[in-house]
Design a protein around this motif. Structure first.
Motif, PDB file in Angstrom:
ATOM      1  N   SER A  27       0.803  -1.224   0.000  1.00  0.00           N
ATOM      2  CA  SER A  27       0.000   0.000   0.000  1.00  0.00           C
ATOM      3  C   SER A  27       0.832   1.268   0.000  1.00  0.00           C
ATOM      4  O   SER A  27       0.295   2.371  -0.129  1.00  0.00           O
ATOM      5  CB  SER A  27      -0.953   0.008   1.213  1.00  0.00           C
ATOM      6  OG  SER A  27      -0.227   0.017   2.427  1.00  0.00           O
ATOM      7  N   TYR A 112      -7.078  -2.492   5.269  1.00  0.00           N
ATOM      8  CA  TYR A 112      -6.558  -1.181   4.861  1.00  0.00           C
ATOM      9  C   TYR A 112      -7.707  -0.256   4.496  1.00  0.00           C
ATOM     10  O   TYR A 112      -8.650  -0.670   3.810  1.00  0.00           O
ATOM     11  CB  TYR A 112      -5.627  -1.349   3.659  1.00  0.00           C
ATOM     12  CG  TYR A 112      -5.337  -0.065   2.905  1.00  0.00           C
ATOM     13  CD1 TYR A 112      -4.310   0.779   3.307  1.00  0.00           C
ATOM     14  CD2 TYR A 112      -6.112   0.305   1.796  1.00  0.00           C
ATOM     15  CE1 TYR A 112      -4.060   1.956   2.619  1.00  0.00           C
ATOM     16  CE2 TYR A 112      -5.858   1.476   1.104  1.00  0.00           C
ATOM     17  CZ  TYR A 112      -4.833   2.303   1.530  1.00  0.00           C
ATOM     18  OH  TYR A 112      -4.580   3.474   0.849  1.00  0.00           O
ATOM     19  N   GLY A 117      -4.510   5.047   6.084  1.00  0.00           N
ATOM     20  CA  GLY A 117      -3.231   5.050   5.378  1.00  0.00           C
ATOM     21  C   GLY A 117      -2.654   6.443   5.241  1.00  0.00           C
ATOM     22  O   GLY A 117      -1.434   6.632   5.299  1.00  0.00           O
ATOM     23  N   GLN A 120      -1.005   7.382   8.515  1.00  0.00           N
ATOM     24  CA  GLN A 120       0.246   6.632   8.582  1.00  0.00           C
ATOM     25  C   GLN A 120       1.304   7.262   7.678  1.00  0.00           C
ATOM     26  O   GLN A 120       2.477   7.369   8.057  1.00  0.00           O
ATOM     27  CB  GLN A 120      -0.014   5.191   8.166  1.00  0.00           C
ATOM     28  CG  GLN A 120       1.193   4.290   8.197  1.00  0.00           C
ATOM     29  CD  GLN A 120       0.858   2.893   7.687  1.00  0.00           C
ATOM     30  OE1 GLN A 120      -0.301   2.504   7.633  1.00  0.00           O
ATOM     31  NE2 GLN A 120       1.869   2.157   7.304  1.00  0.00           N
ATOM     32  N   PHE A 160       2.929  -0.449   5.942  1.00  0.00           N
ATOM     33  CA  PHE A 160       2.390  -0.438   4.576  1.00  0.00           C
ATOM     34  C   PHE A 160       2.373  -1.829   3.952  1.00  0.00           C
ATOM     35  O   PHE A 160       2.120  -1.954   2.751  1.00  0.00           O
ATOM     36  CB  PHE A 160       3.205   0.522   3.697  1.00  0.00           C
ATOM     37  CG  PHE A 160       2.978   1.983   4.015  1.00  0.00           C
ATOM     38  CD1 PHE A 160       1.796   2.607   3.658  1.00  0.00           C
ATOM     39  CD2 PHE A 160       3.940   2.729   4.678  1.00  0.00           C
ATOM     40  CE1 PHE A 160       1.573   3.936   3.960  1.00  0.00           C
ATOM     41  CE2 PHE A 160       3.735   4.064   4.979  1.00  0.00           C
ATOM     42  CZ  PHE A 160       2.547   4.669   4.622  1.00  0.00           C
ATOM     43  N   PRO A 162       0.002  -4.162   3.960  1.00  0.00           N
ATOM     44  CA  PRO A 162      -0.257  -3.443   5.208  1.00  0.00           C
ATOM     45  C   PRO A 162      -0.437  -4.404   6.381  1.00  0.00           C
ATOM     46  O   PRO A 162      -0.917  -5.521   6.221  1.00  0.00           O
ATOM     47  CB  PRO A 162      -1.583  -2.734   4.913  1.00  0.00           C
ATOM     48  CG  PRO A 162      -2.274  -3.626   3.947  1.00  0.00           C
ATOM     49  CD  PRO A 162      -1.199  -4.283   3.119  1.00  0.00           C
ATOM     50  N   ASN A 165      -2.752  -1.488  10.121  1.00  0.00           N
ATOM     51  CA  ASN A 165      -3.214  -0.204   9.595  1.00  0.00           C
ATOM     52  C   ASN A 165      -4.244   0.424  10.537  1.00  0.00           C
ATOM     53  O   ASN A 165      -4.270   1.645  10.728  1.00  0.00           O
ATOM     54  CB  ASN A 165      -3.808  -0.406   8.195  1.00  0.00           C
ATOM     55  CG  ASN A 165      -4.354   0.858   7.574  1.00  0.00           C
ATOM     56  OD1 ASN A 165      -5.571   1.025   7.472  1.00  0.00           O
ATOM     57  ND2 ASN A 165      -3.479   1.748   7.150  1.00  0.00           N
TER      58      ASN A 165
END
Length: 300
Positions: A27, A112, A117, A120, A160, A162, A165
């Motif tokens: 990801s 995810y 994301g 993150q 990632f 992932p 997450n």
């Protein structure tokens, strides 16, 4: 919930995809533009915004600082911006991302959402910037800070795959205490050591630090330990009704031993350090308000 940031740059995504896939960071290409954007923004603040703005707003204080103290001041400015913005975003995602709210065990492990994301990625961009500064000015910030920046960058980058997450936003709330820590440092440099403003800020610092790092941190660590245990020992006997759109990047549904040790060992270490740091902060605040204390207002 979709990533609310601007869409990935196709050329950049395609450029990093082969390397990311080979590293099982499936990801990451979707967020590489956010990582680089965050890195650039924090670099600009550190190099080109904090110094002139501080000189203009506080000419009697900032300009008299030593070179090392100016570097630390500029880093505290970046840290203040980062901690406030990332906590606001993390809280918003935790509130607004309905898919994240209803994740089951499998989805919390390897699922995810674009919004989580994004948080993150922005955190990863900051830690990348932090690492670059720690390397560049190692003689000022020391090996300890370099190690901290390296470990944080590694941990958030590995997310990632992932993996975890769901927990990215959760542990970002550690940063809720950071603005108060920054202001505590600023008060010393502004000649406000021992003032009521620093006292009230110190009370808030200790209260928020204890609440978000020790209480919330211990609760969240227990949850991730439980999820990892269940994923390792119980999930093989359970059929999950996982949503395909949340698992599309969960191609590597495994928890290798090194990853478990890295994450869980890191959380144990951090919790121990949080207790140590809380004690140090309480002692430091006591010294500043002790009638016998003679503290150098320009101390590092």
């Amino acid at each position: 919930m979709l990533d609310p940031f601007f869409a990935p740059v196709a050329l950049l995504e395609g450029l990093v995809r082969p390397l990311c896939d080979s590293l099982h960071l499936y990801s990451l290409p979707l967020h590489i533009h956010e990582i680089l954007s965050a890195f650039a923004v924090y670099h600009v603040i550190f190099e080109y915004v904090a110094p002139p703005l501080s000189s203009w707003l506080l000419p009697q204080s900032y300009t008299k600082l030593s070179w090392e103290s100016k570097l630390r001041w500029n880093m505290h400015c970046v840290s203040l911006v980062q901690s406030v913005s990332i906590c606001v975003l993390a809280l918003w995602v935790m509130y607004a991302d309905q898919e994240r709210k209803t994740m089951n065990l499998e989805e919390r492990m390897w699922g995810y959402t674009g919004a989580a994301g994004m948080v993150q990625a922005l955190a990863t961009g900051y830690f990348l910037f932090d690492l670059s500064v720690m390397i560049r000015y190692l003689e000022v910030f020391g090996v300890g800070m370099l190690t901290h920046a390296s470990s944080c960058l590694l941990t958030y980058t590995l997310g990632f795959r992932p993996v975890f997450n769901y927990y990215g936003c959760v542990f970002m709330l550690y940063e809720l205490s950071t603005p108060f820590l920054n202001f505590h440092w600023f008060f010393d440099k502004l000649g406000m050591t021992g003032t009521k403003a620093q006292l009230y800020n110190g009370i808030a610092l200790i209260s928020v630090f204890f609440s978000c790092r020790l209480v919330w941190g211990a609760y969240s660590s227990f949850n991730i330990y439980r999820d990892v245990y269940n994923a390792l020992y119980l999930s093989s006997d359970t059929k999950f009704d996982s949503r395909p759109e949340l698992m599309i990047y969960g191609q590597d549904r495994s928890l290798p031993a090194w990853l478990v040790v890295l994450y869980l060992g890191g959380h144990v270490t951090l919790q121990v350090l949080n207790v140590f740091w809380l004690g140090k902060m309480i002692a430091a605040i006591k010294r500043r308000f002790s009638p016998k204390a003679k503290i150098d207002k320009k101390e590092k």
